[in-house]
Design a protein around this motif. Sequence first.
Motif, mmCIF file in Angstrom:
data_model
loop_
_atom_site.group_PDB
_atom_site.id
_atom_site.type_symbol
_atom_site.label_atom_id
_atom_site.label_comp_id
_atom_site.label_asym_id
_atom_site.label_seq_id
_atom_site.Cartn_x
_atom_site.Cartn_y
_atom_site.Cartn_z
ATOM 1 N N ILE A 174 44.110 35.231 32.960
ATOM 2 C CA ILE A 174 43.248 34.766 33.477
ATOM 3 C C ILE A 174 42.489 34.562 34.235
ATOM 4 C CG2 ILE A 174 40.664 35.068 32.441
ATOM 5 C CD1 ILE A 174 41.243 36.692 29.992
ATOM 6 N N LYS A 175 43.092 33.149 33.782
ATOM 7 C CA LYS A 175 43.106 31.649 34.813
ATOM 8 C C LYS A 175 43.789 32.069 35.710
ATOM 9 C CE LYS A 175 42.700 27.162 33.489
ATOM 10 N NZ LYS A 175 43.010 26.048 32.903
ATOM 11 N N ASN A 176 45.304 32.485 35.877
ATOM 12 C CA ASN A 176 45.755 33.303 37.224
ATOM 13 C C ASN A 176 44.935 33.383 37.981
ATOM 14 O OD1 ASN A 176 47.276 31.937 36.546
ATOM 15 N ND2 ASN A 176 48.934 33.324 35.660
ATOM 16 N N GLN A 177 43.705 34.666 37.160
ATOM 17 C CA GLN A 177 42.930 35.361 38.192
ATOM 18 C C GLN A 177 41.755 35.447 38.498
ATOM 19 O OE1 GLN A 177 44.704 39.470 38.543
ATOM 20 N NE2 GLN A 177 46.036 40.143 37.111
ATOM 21 N N GLU A 178 41.449 34.156 37.661
ATOM 22 C CA GLU A 178 40.001 34.010 37.593
ATOM 23 C C GLU A 178 39.987 31.768 37.819
ATOM 24 O OE1 GLU A 178 35.411 33.864 35.577
ATOM 25 O OE2 GLU A 178 36.443 36.357 36.308
ATOM 26 N N PRO A 179 40.642 31.789 38.372
ATOM 27 C CA PRO A 179 40.965 30.306 38.347
ATOM 28 C C PRO A 179 39.628 29.324 37.831
ATOM 29 C CG PRO A 179 41.279 31.217 39.912
ATOM 30 C CD PRO A 179 40.793 31.505 39.893
ATOM 31 N N GLN A 195 57.826 43.510 31.294
ATOM 32 C CA GLN A 195 56.926 42.143 30.953
ATOM 33 C C GLN A 195 55.658 43.300 32.054
ATOM 34 O OE1 GLN A 195 59.653 39.804 32.748
ATOM 35 N NE2 GLN A 195 61.542 40.562 31.046
ATOM 36 N N GLY A 196 54.665 42.165 31.595
ATOM 37 C CA GLY A 196 53.351 41.608 32.603
ATOM 38 C C GLY A 196 52.143 42.056 31.405
ATOM 39 N N ALA A 197 52.402 42.830 30.089
ATOM 40 C CA ALA A 197 51.225 42.690 30.161
ATOM 41 C C ALA A 197 50.405 41.300 29.472
ATOM 42 C CB ALA A 197 51.736 42.904 28.153
ATOM 43 N N SER A 198 50.315 40.183 29.015
ATOM 44 C CA SER A 198 49.115 39.931 29.781
ATOM 45 C C SER A 198 49.225 39.614 31.060
ATOM 46 C CB SER A 198 49.749 37.915 29.117
ATOM 47 O OG SER A 198 50.245 38.715 28.007
ATOM 48 N N GLU A 199 49.155 39.859 31.938
ATOM 49 C CA GLU A 199 49.237 40.275 33.640
ATOM 50 C C GLU A 199 47.999 41.162 33.526
ATOM 51 O OE1 GLU A 199 48.531 38.145 35.719
ATOM 52 O OE2 GLU A 199 49.955 35.893 34.657
ATOM 53 N N ASN A 200 48.929 42.181 32.896
ATOM 54 C CA ASN A 200 47.994 43.665 33.277
ATOM 55 C C ASN A 200 46.291 43.327 32.129
ATOM 56 O OD1 ASN A 200 50.125 44.901 34.459
ATOM 57 N ND2 ASN A 200 51.317 45.382 32.300
ATOM 58 N N ALA A 201 46.755 42.791 31.043
ATOM 59 C CA ALA A 201 45.351 43.157 30.766
ATOM 60 C C ALA A 201 44.448 41.864 30.889
ATOM 61 C CB ALA A 201 45.702 42.174 29.330
ATOM 62 N N ALA A 202 44.777 41.287 31.556
ATOM 63 C CA ALA A 202 43.491 39.870 32.233
ATOM 64 C C ALA A 202 43.526 40.976 33.357
ATOM 65 C CB ALA A 202 44.855 38.966 33.084
ATOM 66 N N LYS A 203 43.887 41.579 34.190
ATOM 67 C CA LYS A 203 43.415 41.947 34.991
ATOM 68 C C LYS A 203 42.190 43.568 34.784
ATOM 69 C CE LYS A 203 44.974 45.033 39.442
ATOM 70 N NZ LYS A 203 46.192 45.356 40.073
ATOM 71 N N ILE A 204 42.289 43.541 33.942
ATOM 72 C CA ILE A 204 41.620 45.159 33.280
ATOM 73 C C ILE A 204 40.459 43.860 33.221
ATOM 74 C CG2 ILE A 204 41.378 46.005 31.165
ATOM 75 C CD1 ILE A 204 44.705 47.042 32.025
ATOM 76 N N ILE A 205 40.524 42.840 32.208
ATOM 77 C CA ILE A 205 39.607 42.179 31.709
ATOM 78 C C ILE A 205 38.714 41.434 32.972
ATOM 79 C CG2 ILE A 205 39.079 39.844 30.577
ATOM 80 C CD1 ILE A 205 41.481 40.678 28.329
ATOM 81 N N THR A 206 39.426 40.960 33.998
ATOM 82 C CA THR A 206 38.625 40.292 34.679
ATOM 83 C C THR A 206 38.087 41.301 36.094
ATOM 84 O OG1 THR A 206 40.527 39.760 35.961
ATOM 85 C CG2 THR A 206 40.224 37.956 34.381
ATOM 86 N N THR A 207 38.910 42.346 36.523
ATOM 87 C CA THR A 207 38.161 43.245 36.834
ATOM 88 C C THR A 207 37.381 44.122 36.999
ATOM 89 O OG1 THR A 207 40.025 44.693 37.406
ATOM 90 C CG2 THR A 207 40.373 43.119 38.516
ATOM 91 N N LYS A 208 36.650 44.245 35.719
ATOM 92 C CA LYS A 208 36.147 45.475 34.754
ATOM 93 C C LYS A 208 34.600 44.832 35.010
ATOM 94 C CE LYS A 208 36.580 48.940 32.946
ATOM 95 N NZ LYS A 208 37.105 50.425 31.924
#
Length: 369
Positions: A23-28, A355-368
């Motif tokens: 999440i921090k990678n997507q949204e510092p 791989q990439g579950a955490s990033e995939n989840a974070a993308k959904i959480i931060t973009t919606k």
Amino acid sequence: MKYYIIAGEASGDLHGSNLMKAIKNQEPEAKFRFWGGDLMAEVTGEKPVKHYRDLAFMGFLEVAMNLKTILTNIKFCKEDIKNYKPDVLVLIDYPGFNLRIAKFAKELGIRVVYYISPQLWAWKEGRVEIIKKYVDDMLVILPFEKDFYKKHDVDAHFVGHPLLDAISDLSEINAEKFKKENSLNDREIIALLPGSRKQEVEKMLEIMLSVRPYFGDYQFVIAGAPSLPKSFYQKYVDENVHFVSNKTYDLLRCSRAALVTSGTATLETALLNVPEVVCYKSSRISYEIGKRLVKNIKFISLVNLIMDREIVTELIQNELNTNRLVGELKSILDGSRRGQILNDYQQLRERLGGQGASENAAKIITTKK
């Protein structure tokens, strides 16, 4: 954005910490308040509101005995959420607690995301109705869970399994160096993973250690749970039974085989390519209640559930005895049974996806929003 995250177990702390990093990678500028453990605390530099070691109770009887504490925690959590006013509530497994909080948060107008589904496909399927009503986004990590939710008209997102990420990040390990650093001898290791809760560790270690006389050429090493102090394990340690704490992945990678209490650890052990015997034993009351509630489930380990066939042997309740453990352990130390398990583990990894579950989840959480 402000995120309130609730993880009630050791595995939730691991997955929660990786999700927070993503999440921090997507949204510092993301801000967090959380229930979890030391791994999640490392991400923020702050202590959890409540540590999972004070939240985890095993079995129906144990939950009933600690009901007052659980209800107090639920009341406190609701007040804390109300005061913090998060934009998003992220719930990680831990359904008995989290589903109550989901209803409360949704009624306050807070977006609710559930990451890592409760095992509703095993029991309490009726709880799907709670998820349909109070959860905005369900993020699942097992391939068959998406179809399960689709059957109930819930559009779940399959994000992949976060353990693949956690394991892929591991650096190479030198077994000889690991043994020396942890005061182990030169013999090959049989790892013992008795669980993370005091009640289950006490139940499991005695029976696991009963096989020692039959495996004199090996050393047994207990994987200590971070939620339990080292002093708790001392009564089990002797000249050929050792103990390491907070180094389970390293221990497994240096082990020939493992005896593992049913739970997330069964999948971790498989993904680290260690042949295992899955063990489970609860109080008689909890087992009898659970047996009547669980429906249409042939296996208890994630390894077998994901593959929908028996890859690793499961010894449950009365079947978990010294004679059975000795026989099964011998079969995975050498020979064709060991080779078959290792081949099946490769198929398991392929079924879990990339791989990439955490990033995939974070993308959904931060973009919606």
